[in-house]
Design a protein around this motif. Structure first.
Motif, PDB file in Angstrom:
ATOM      1  N   ARG A  43      21.804  58.671 137.827  1.00 46.18           N
ATOM      2  CA  ARG A  43      21.127  57.455 137.404  1.00 46.18           C
ATOM      3  C   ARG A  43      22.165  56.515 136.802  1.00 46.18           C
ATOM      4  O   ARG A  43      23.152  56.979 136.239  1.00 46.18           O
ATOM      5  CB  ARG A  43      20.045  57.779 136.362  1.00 46.18           C
ATOM      6  CG  ARG A  43      19.047  58.831 136.835  1.00 46.18           C
ATOM      7  CD  ARG A  43      18.170  59.301 135.700  1.00 46.18           C
ATOM      8  NE  ARG A  43      17.261  60.364 136.153  1.00 46.18           N
ATOM      9  CZ  ARG A  43      16.422  61.018 135.359  1.00 46.18           C
ATOM     10  NH1 ARG A  43      16.375  60.736 134.081  1.00 46.18           N
ATOM     11  NH2 ARG A  43      15.645  61.958 135.842  1.00 46.18           N
ATOM     12  N   PRO A  44      21.957  55.204 136.860  1.00 44.48           N
ATOM     13  CA  PRO A  44      20.880  54.480 137.530  1.00 44.48           C
ATOM     14  C   PRO A  44      21.082  54.438 139.037  1.00 44.48           C
ATOM     15  O   PRO A  44      22.109  54.891 139.564  1.00 44.48           O
ATOM     16  CB  PRO A  44      20.956  53.086 136.919  1.00 44.48           C
ATOM     17  CG  PRO A  44      22.415  52.916 136.599  1.00 44.48           C
ATOM     18  CD  PRO A  44      22.877  54.286 136.155  1.00 44.48           C
ATOM     19  N   ARG A  46      21.735  52.044 141.181  1.00 44.98           N
ATOM     20  CA  ARG A  46      22.884  51.304 141.699  1.00 44.98           C
ATOM     21  C   ARG A  46      24.138  52.168 141.665  1.00 44.98           C
ATOM     22  O   ARG A  46      24.918  52.205 142.622  1.00 44.98           O
ATOM     23  CB  ARG A  46      23.088  50.025 140.884  1.00 44.98           C
ATOM     24  CG  ARG A  46      24.155  49.089 141.422  1.00 44.98           C
ATOM     25  CD  ARG A  46      24.157  47.795 140.607  1.00 44.98           C
ATOM     26  NE  ARG A  46      25.083  46.838 141.165  1.00 44.98           N
ATOM     27  CZ  ARG A  46      26.389  46.800 140.888  1.00 44.98           C
ATOM     28  NH1 ARG A  46      26.899  47.715 140.060  1.00 44.98           N
ATOM     29  NH2 ARG A  46      27.167  45.906 141.438  1.00 44.98           N
ATOM     30  N   GLN A 218      13.289  47.442 135.150  1.00 42.15           N
ATOM     31  CA  GLN A 218      12.625  48.706 134.836  1.00 42.15           C
ATOM     32  C   GLN A 218      12.168  49.450 136.087  1.00 42.15           C
ATOM     33  O   GLN A 218      11.972  50.671 136.046  1.00 42.15           O
ATOM     34  CB  GLN A 218      11.424  48.438 133.925  1.00 42.15           C
ATOM     35  CG  GLN A 218      11.820  47.910 132.550  1.00 42.15           C
ATOM     36  CD  GLN A 218      10.633  47.456 131.731  1.00 42.15           C
ATOM     37  OE1 GLN A 218       9.649  46.937 132.265  1.00 42.15           O
ATOM     38  NE2 GLN A 218      10.718  47.639 130.433  1.00 42.15           N
ATOM     39  N   ASN A 220      13.885  50.298 138.430  1.00 45.70           N
ATOM     40  CA  ASN A 220      14.962  51.211 138.809  1.00 45.70           C
ATOM     41  C   ASN A 220      15.341  52.164 137.676  1.00 45.70           C
ATOM     42  O   ASN A 220      16.406  52.770 137.710  1.00 45.70           O
ATOM     43  CB  ASN A 220      16.181  50.413 139.259  1.00 45.70           C
ATOM     44  CG  ASN A 220      15.898  49.597 140.509  1.00 45.70           C
ATOM     45  OD1 ASN A 220      15.209  50.057 141.412  1.00 45.70           O
ATOM     46  ND2 ASN A 220      16.403  48.374 140.553  1.00 45.70           N
ATOM     47  N   ASP A 221      14.463  52.301 136.691  1.00 42.27           N
ATOM     48  CA  ASP A 221      14.690  53.167 135.535  1.00 42.27           C
ATOM     49  C   ASP A 221      13.723  54.347 135.598  1.00 42.27           C
ATOM     50  O   ASP A 221      12.530  54.200 135.290  1.00 42.27           O
ATOM     51  CB  ASP A 221      14.473  52.373 134.242  1.00 42.27           C
ATOM     52  CG  ASP A 221      14.712  53.187 132.993  1.00 42.27           C
ATOM     53  OD1 ASP A 221      14.806  54.433 133.081  1.00 42.27           O
ATOM     54  OD2 ASP A 221      14.793  52.588 131.905  1.00 42.27           O
TER      55      ASP A 221
END
Length: 237
Positions: A43-44, A46, A218, A220-221
């Motif tokens: 994580r994240p 990207r 958020q 992608n969280d």
């Protein structure tokens, strides 16, 4: 039988996070493509995509998500390299929950250099520098319904982004609305209700978030998504 290699030209990377069936789908991918590398739990999002480029030994490589179930009939030997200026090719995937077949969750052929120069976007790979090529045929199935949470998350994220507008610039308003309708209307399978509920919640989120970049980040969280799921449904997973 496991193939001896991936078309002699393209490496492959399987990117998983917490999908319950990831081990099985990874094994199936290796049976179809040959030896495939795996990146798990990063994580994240990207950063995970960029690390995939570091794992790959070829400049162009196949990239599969942790819920992608490859069609055994997919032939990597027939795949041509990306044209100059093209950053990624996306094959369609079939969604057995709502019956849609489009690029969501599909297999990708992607340039390592493009991932290293990745820009910023809510739909992370939409920020690749270069053209995106979409293949009009499926290469497999996206298994979004591996748990109640994963089905909800798939519906939530996809419908929020559909409501926001396609960052690839390749989808008409009519197509986006058709997909939203399919996602929010229920479907088939043990977690179809959670997928549809998540899709409707994603629309609500999109309407409330407008142009707030912090809110959109958020999506992608994973920790935020799990908390939102628990709050919405009263379930931990």
């Amino acid at each position: 039988m496991t193939r001896p290699g991936i078309a002699g030209r393209f490496d492959g990377v399987f990117l998983s996070l917490d999908e319950p069936r990831a081990d099985d789908l990874f094994a199936r991918l290796c049976q179809s493509l040959g030896p495939v590398k795996r990146l798990h739990g990063v994580r994240p999002m990207r950063r995970a995509y960029q690390l995939c480029a570091e794992l790959a030994d070829t400049e162009q490589f196949f990239l599969a998500d942790g819920d992608f179930d490859i069609d055994p009939g997919f032939d990597p030997d027939s795949v041509e390299p990306l044209a100059p200026g093209t950053a990624m090719r996306v094959w369609q995937a079939h969604n057995p929950v709502n019956g849609l077949t489009y690029g969501y969750g599909g297999l990708k052929l992607i340039r390592s250099a493009a991932l290293r120069d990745l820009g910023e976007a809510v739909d992370v790979l939409a920020a690749l520098p270069g053209e995106i090529e979409f293949v009009g045929t499926p290469a497999g199935t996206t298994r979004i319904d591996q748990s109640a949470y994963h089905a909800w998350k798939a519906g939530f994220r996809e419908c929020a982004m559909l409501a926001r507008g396609c960052e690839y610039g390749a989808t008409s308003t009519t197509s986006q609305q058709r997909r939203i309708t399919a996602w929010t209307s229920g479907g088939t399978g043990p977690h179809a209700d959670e997928a549809a509920f998540g899709a409707r919640e994603g629309l609500t989120f999109a309407a409330a978030s407008a142009d707030d970049p912090i809110a959109w980040a958020q999506l992608n969280d994973p920790a935020w998504l799990r908390a939102r799921f628990a709050e919405s449904t009263g379930q931990v997973r």
